[in-house]
Design a protein around this motif. Structure first.
Motif, PDB file in Angstrom:
ATOM      1  N   VAL A  30      41.058  39.840  41.237  1.00  0.00           N
ATOM      2  CA  VAL A  30      40.072  38.857  41.682  1.00  0.00           C
ATOM      3  C   VAL A  30      39.776  39.089  43.153  1.00  0.00           C
ATOM      4  CG1 VAL A  30      40.688  37.082  39.997  1.00  0.00           C
ATOM      5  CG2 VAL A  30      41.832  37.115  42.200  1.00  0.00           C
ATOM      6  N   LYS A  31      38.600  38.644  43.561  1.00  0.00           N
ATOM      7  CA  LYS A  31      38.233  38.660  44.974  1.00  0.00           C
ATOM      8  C   LYS A  31      37.482  37.374  45.275  1.00  0.00           C
ATOM      9  CE  LYS A  31      33.803  40.965  44.393  1.00  0.00           C
ATOM     10  NZ  LYS A  31      32.925  42.017  44.819  1.00  0.00           N
ATOM     11  N   THR A  32      37.461  36.994  46.532  1.00  0.00           N
ATOM     12  CA  THR A  32      36.705  35.826  46.946  1.00  0.00           C
ATOM     13  C   THR A  32      35.230  36.195  46.935  1.00  0.00           C
ATOM     14  OG1 THR A  32      38.520  35.132  48.340  1.00  0.00           O
ATOM     15  CG2 THR A  32      36.387  34.128  48.772  1.00  0.00           C
ATOM     16  N   SER A  33      34.451  35.433  46.166  1.00  0.00           N
ATOM     17  CA  SER A  33      33.045  35.775  46.015  1.00  0.00           C
ATOM     18  C   SER A  33      32.320  34.703  45.226  1.00  0.00           C
ATOM     19  CB  SER A  33      32.927  37.112  45.274  1.00  0.00           C
ATOM     20  OG  SER A  33      31.590  37.454  45.058  1.00  0.00           O
ATOM     21  N   GLY A  34      31.006  34.763  45.266  1.00  0.00           N
ATOM     22  CA  GLY A  34      30.186  33.918  44.416  1.00  0.00           C
ATOM     23  C   GLY A  34      30.151  32.466  44.830  1.00  0.00           C
ATOM     24  N   VAL A  41      37.377  41.535  39.361  1.00  0.00           N
ATOM     25  CA  VAL A  41      37.185  42.922  39.759  1.00  0.00           C
ATOM     26  C   VAL A  41      37.830  43.770  38.672  1.00  0.00           C
ATOM     27  CG1 VAL A  41      37.709  44.690  41.477  1.00  0.00           C
ATOM     28  CG2 VAL A  41      37.290  42.336  42.200  1.00  0.00           C
ATOM     29  N   LEU A  42      37.067  44.713  38.145  1.00  0.00           N
ATOM     30  CA  LEU A  42      37.552  45.574  37.076  1.00  0.00           C
ATOM     31  C   LEU A  42      37.266  47.013  37.473  1.00  0.00           C
ATOM     32  CD1 LEU A  42      38.786  45.229  34.228  1.00  0.00           C
ATOM     33  CD2 LEU A  42      36.468  45.243  33.327  1.00  0.00           C
ATOM     34  N   ASP A  65      47.639  43.168  40.498  1.00  0.00           N
ATOM     35  CA  ASP A  65      48.550  42.931  41.617  1.00  0.00           C
ATOM     36  C   ASP A  65      49.119  41.515  41.493  1.00  0.00           C
ATOM     37  OD1 ASP A  65      46.923  41.088  43.792  1.00  0.00           O
ATOM     38  OD2 ASP A  65      45.604  42.342  42.563  1.00  0.00           O
ATOM     39  N   PRO A  66      50.280  41.271  42.074  1.00  0.00           N
ATOM     40  CA  PRO A  66      50.915  39.949  41.947  1.00  0.00           C
ATOM     41  C   PRO A  66      50.055  38.793  42.456  1.00  0.00           C
ATOM     42  CG  PRO A  66      52.487  41.546  42.804  1.00  0.00           C
ATOM     43  CD  PRO A  66      51.145  42.221  42.787  1.00  0.00           C
ATOM     44  N   LYS A  67      49.263  39.003  43.507  1.00  0.00           N
ATOM     45  CA  LYS A  67      48.431  37.916  44.041  1.00  0.00           C
ATOM     46  C   LYS A  67      47.334  37.529  43.060  1.00  0.00           C
ATOM     47  CE  LYS A  67      49.226  38.928  48.901  1.00  0.00           C
ATOM     48  NZ  LYS A  67      48.635  39.341  50.167  1.00  0.00           N
ATOM     49  N   SER A  68      46.734  38.512  42.390  1.00  0.00           N
ATOM     50  CA  SER A  68      45.680  38.215  41.412  1.00  0.00           C
ATOM     51  C   SER A  68      46.241  37.542  40.170  1.00  0.00           C
ATOM     52  CB  SER A  68      44.940  39.495  41.006  1.00  0.00           C
ATOM     53  OG  SER A  68      44.177  40.003  42.071  1.00  0.00           O
ATOM     54  N   SER A 104      31.211  33.881  38.842  1.00  0.00           N
ATOM     55  CA  SER A 104      32.363  33.459  39.611  1.00  0.00           C
ATOM     56  C   SER A 104      32.999  32.207  38.998  1.00  0.00           C
ATOM     57  CB  SER A 104      31.976  33.220  41.076  1.00  0.00           C
ATOM     58  OG  SER A 104      31.039  32.174  41.178  1.00  0.00           O
ATOM     59  N   PHE A 105      34.213  31.905  39.470  1.00  0.00           N
ATOM     60  CA  PHE A 105      34.983  30.799  38.911  1.00  0.00           C
ATOM     61  C   PHE A 105      35.914  30.250  39.968  1.00  0.00           C
ATOM     62  CE2 PHE A 105      37.607  34.510  38.423  1.00  0.00           C
ATOM     63  CZ  PHE A 105      38.903  34.059  38.624  1.00  0.00           C
ATOM     64  N   ASN A 106      36.528  29.100  39.670  1.00  0.00           N
ATOM     65  CA  ASN A 106      37.616  28.603  40.500  1.00  0.00           C
ATOM     66  C   ASN A 106      38.703  28.041  39.602  1.00  0.00           C
ATOM     67  OD1 ASN A 106      37.093  25.833  39.984  1.00  0.00           O
ATOM     68  ND2 ASN A 106      35.673  25.719  41.675  1.00  0.00           N
ATOM     69  N   VAL A 107      39.906  27.966  40.171  1.00  0.00           N
ATOM     70  CA  VAL A 107      41.054  27.469  39.404  1.00  0.00           C
ATOM     71  C   VAL A 107      41.633  26.244  40.068  1.00  0.00           C
ATOM     72  CG1 VAL A 107      41.646  29.653  38.357  1.00  0.00           C
ATOM     73  CG2 VAL A 107      42.634  29.073  40.554  1.00  0.00           C
TER      74      VAL A 107
END
Length: 107
Positions: A30-34, A41-42, A65-68, A104-107
């Motif tokens: 994932v990246k900050t966007s949108g 991100v793929l 990665d662990p952060k994603s 984009s999305f948020n959690v």
């Protein structure tokens, strides 16, 4: 903790890796966007990072990665055809909201 592929997604990725002639699998992150905050991100993985987490679905490796993973844990990646459009669809149980265009999305 896991990221999975459907059989259709795994077949599609496997075909692309074969056509490329190289690759260990795909990376989902994932990246900050949108407009909603985060975007997927793929990308193809040719070199595995030391901190990568790996998941196997139908013989295809998915790295992250662990952060994603905090944002995409439990996600299933599918490959769908809808009319003239085709592409990957993300089924992420962590998503609270998505933007109208689905980018984009948020959690």
């Amino acid at each position: 903790m896991a990221i999975t592929l459907t059989q259709k997604a795994a077949d599609h990725i496997r075909n692309f890796l074969t056509k490329r002639g190289k690759g260990e699998g795909i990376r989902l992150g994932v990246k900050t966007s949108g407009c909603s905050g985060m975007a997927y991100v793929l990308e193809f993985v040719d070199v595995v990072n030391t901190d990568d987490l790996a998941f196997d679905s139908f013989g295809v490796k998915v790295f992250t990665d662990p952060k994603s993973l905090v944002y995409i844990d439990g996600t299933e990646l599918d490959y769908v055809k809808e009319g003239l459009n085709e592409g990957f669809k993300f089924y992420n149980p962590n998503v609270q909201n998505e933007c109208g265009c689905g980018e984009s999305f948020n959690v």
